[in-house]
Design a protein around this motif. Structure first.
Motif, mmCIF file in Angstrom:
data_model
loop_
_atom_site.group_PDB
_atom_site.id
_atom_site.type_symbol
_atom_site.label_atom_id
_atom_site.label_comp_id
_atom_site.label_asym_id
_atom_site.label_seq_id
_atom_site.Cartn_x
_atom_site.Cartn_y
_atom_site.Cartn_z
ATOM 1 N N TRP A 150 0.860 -1.188 0.000
ATOM 2 C CA TRP A 150 0.000 0.000 0.000
ATOM 3 C C TRP A 150 0.897 1.238 0.000
ATOM 4 O O TRP A 150 0.768 2.130 0.829
ATOM 5 C CB TRP A 150 -0.939 -0.017 1.205
ATOM 6 N N VAL A 200 -3.643 0.363 -3.111
ATOM 7 C CA VAL A 200 -4.972 0.142 -3.720
ATOM 8 C C VAL A 200 -5.784 1.437 -3.759
ATOM 9 O O VAL A 200 -6.688 1.574 -4.577
ATOM 10 C CB VAL A 200 -5.767 -0.968 -2.997
ATOM 11 N N HIS A 518 -6.109 3.649 14.301
ATOM 12 C CA HIS A 518 -6.200 2.181 14.365
ATOM 13 C C HIS A 518 -5.106 1.593 15.252
ATOM 14 O O HIS A 518 -4.554 0.554 14.948
ATOM 15 C CB HIS A 518 -6.168 1.557 12.954
#
Ligand code: GCW
Length: 673
Positions: A150, A200, A518
């Protein structure tokens, strides 16, 4: 795991006396890579100089590596049938007698197979007793074994916790970082054969001529190691790069643009692997932006790459903030109607669980529910939800649990592994993807022990039947120590670690309780752009209980699973404790199997997680002197952080949930502060 430090035990002595020289004929980049790996690796491991034998002469103790075309010795062995069985990427390792000489042979049909065999041999030397009687044949179970990066073009990595991107886009193609080669070596050592280079959440710029030349330079470095390059195309790129009016996949001008763009890519990267696409998800453009379907979008891109044998991996990570909807049910509802509608070179890439990469989720119900569609799993190696690079969370145990899950799609034994490896539905293009945890940190993964997750992913991609213990054992021996007692202790720590994180973060089937980066806890919720990004959407804690009712009285997402699993999950009395609050909203005073109330059990699970971190610190400290001080200290420091974080999670979670449960903390649990 590629340190190749000299082996010291008695077993090493046996290997030392069985290998003296190597014969690796052939002058291709891959054969040269094999030679360049084996000579220093064996010299290092065996503690003696191992050289290529002059004129390729065989002697006792020669290691011969190659294919029937590169090596006349291998051709003389008549291995045609055995080689045919292991396919293009497999290999044989055998003890043989050639011209009266006792030699070891690593043979394959292709040079890439020989490279994989060479790495396997090095693993044997590091982890297995020496044997003059080798007879090994190996081949990978999945055709495509990919890492998904990523990585953004500005050098940052989405959900990356090990520094900046290894691809120095601003230096490429002029300057080639030598670590690109090391990345390819490490990946190839596990059999990983593809890398998706960009995030992505894609920037259209990655498809411009300038960036394609940079990607081609990376591909040139990876090629000898069999790591093929893939890219994520931004679906609206025709508009953004060349000013087309639309990116409608059914518009002939758009399809022609993608064909021309694909031609341009293959001219620069002849072995380009294909595209990975995140469409109409979390703000990304996709075919639905233009009133078309996921199948329309995937098939249009598939036609562009099919001419070159390329593939399209179409992600199933699709959900929208529809009021009253259940995010866990959406991908299945959106995609199942298209079963059988995807082109033969499209593979649906499905995350292991239906929401996101939570510490624990049930398997995604798409596995086993789209028999006419090629499906591949996507797991996350980077620890987005498991403490980033500050925590030990060995993920082989999680992936084992996932791969072993029985979908019951064709009766008992229809495991996820059998769905995705082609055995259940005869799927021909089999694949697996892992979201990488690598970055430019000196130790590659931020936490020394997180290297084990890169390793574990690669090993499972090659052989999805390996046990977590076997993998942990291999990695520990290769990377940290050969001292048996210490290996056992480290393996135990690794094997326990993921469950510990589940316990102190999100036990009993809870999910998505984290704060916005997160990392830490945030069950109380915080301002988010969408309701389905808030923890309160997931835990549903209230005075009457906690958990997300996904049974018939709730969203009924449980109906997406086959019987008898559906009923097992749907029935409160048979639903496993670990999945309880994923499928049910349960009163605080509900009596658990343990005899405790739900509230007391929740407290106990949190406590167990915290206790493990304290225990792990002590056990790790006791390993001082066994592992070099630099790595030992680095891990010890991380464990201090992990213990702090575990307490933070427990205290935050329990104090918050207590505002609803209104129950006291049980006596056997530390009082949160
Ligand atoms: O869970 C989310 C992550 C996003 C990620 C997304 C995805 C790349 O938080 O950072 O975007 O999953 O998988 O597409």
């Amino acid at each position: 795991w590629m340190r190749y430090d000299t082996l010291a035990d008695a077993n090493a002595q046996a290997w030392r006396s069985s290998i003296n020289t190597v014969v690796i004929p052939g002058d291709s980049p891959t054969m040269r890579a094999i030679l360049a790996e084996l000579v220093p690796a064996l010299s290092g491991l065996l503690g003696k100089s191992i050289a290529a034998s002059a004129n390729n002469t065989l002697a006792d103790g020669t290691l011969v590596v190659g294919t029937p075309s590169t090596s006349s010795a291998i051709a003389s062995l008549q291995l045609r049938d055995a080689l045919a069985k292991v396919g293009d990427e497999g290999f044989l390792i055998r003890s043989e007698k050639i011209d009266g000489r006792s030699v070891t042979v690593i043979a394959a049909s292709t040079e890439l197979g020989a490279l994989y065999g060479a790495f396997h041999f090095l693993r044997l030397v590091q982890t297995q007793p020496a044997s003059g009687n080798l007879n090994i044949s190996e081949k990978p179970r999945f055709l495509f074994r990919l890492l998904n990066h990523w990585d953004n073009l500005d050098g940052s990595i989405e959900r990356g916790y090990a520094g900046q991107s290894l691809w120095k886009w601003n230096e490429l193609p002029g300057t080639i970082d030598p670590r690109l080669t090391d990345y390819a070596r490490a990946s190839a050592s596990l059999g990983i054969n593809g890398a998706v280079l960009n995030n992505v959440n894609a920037d259209a710029k990655s498809l411009t001529p300038e960036y394609l030349r940079k990607a081609a330079a990376i591909a040139d470095v990876f090629r000898p190691y069999g790591v093929r390059v893939y890219l994520v195309p931004r679906f609206s790129a025709p508009i953004e790069i060349d000013g087309l009016e639309t990116a409608d996949p059914l518009d002939p001008k758009v399809a022609a643009w993608w064909k021309a763009k694909t031609d341009e890519i293959y001219k620069l990267i002849p072995d380009f692997g294909g595209y990975l696409v995140k469409a109409n998800s979390e703000g990304q453009p996709g075919p639905m932006t233009y009133g078309r379907t996921h199948a329309d979008g995937a098939n249009m891109l598939a036609a562009a790459v099919a001419r070159y044998g390329g593939i399209v991996m179409w992600r199933a990570f699709i959900y929208d903030p529809v009021p009253g909807s259940d995010r866990a049910a959406e991908a299945y509802n959106t995609l199942k109607p298209f079963d059988g509608k995807f082109a033969p070179n499209v593979i649906l890439q499905v995350k292991n669980g239906p929401v996101d990469f939570m510490p624990r989720e049930p398997f995604h119900p798409i596995f086993g529910s789209m028999p006419h569609t090629q499906v591949m799993p996507e797991v996350q190696i980077t620890q987005e939800y498991l403490g980033h690079s500050n925590s030990i969370a060995f993920l082989a145990t999680m992936w084992r649990e996932f791969l072993d899950s029985d979908t019951y799609a064709k009766g008992p034994g229809s495991t996820v592994t059998r769905v995705v490896d082609g055995r259940l539905y005869g799927q021909t293009l089999t694949a697996i993807a892992g979201v990488a945890n690598t970055g430019d940190d000196r130790n590659w993964t931020g936490h020394h022990l997180a290297q084990a997750n890169w390793f574990a992913y690669g090993r499972l991609a090659w052989n999805p039947d390996m046990s977590a213990r076997e993998i942990a054992d291999e990695w520990t021996e290769m990377t940290l120590t050969h001292d048996r007692k210490s290996v056992d202790e480290i393996v135990r720590l690794l094997l326990e670690s993921r469950e510990a994180v589940v316990n102190y973060e999100m036990p009993l089937g809870l999910a998505h309780l984290m704060d916005n980066p997160h990392y830490g806890p945030g069950p109380w919720g915080y301002p988010v752009a969408r309701p389905d990004w808030s923890p309160v959407y997931y835990h549903r804690a209230a005075n009457d209980g906690i958990g997300f009712d996904r049974t018939a009285t709730g969203t009924n997402a449980v109906a997406q699973y086959h019987e008898p699993l559906r009923s097992r999950y749907a029935d409160l009395s048979t639903c496993p404790d670990d999945m309880l609050l994923w499928f049910h909203h349960v009163p605080w005073t509900y009596k658990m199997r343990s005899g405790r109330t739900l509230w007391d059990e929740l407290c106990l699970r949190y406590q167990r997680g915290v206790d493990w971190t304290g225990d792990a610190r002590k056990r790790w400290d006791a390993l001082a002197g066994i592992i070099d001080a630099e790595r030992h200290t680095a891990v010890a420091r991380k464990l201090v952080i992990q213990q702090r974080d575990a307490k933070w999670w427990r205290d935050a979670g329990l104090l918050y949930f207590q505002t609803f449960s209104k129950q006291p903390f049980p006596a056997d649990v530390d009082q949160p502060t």
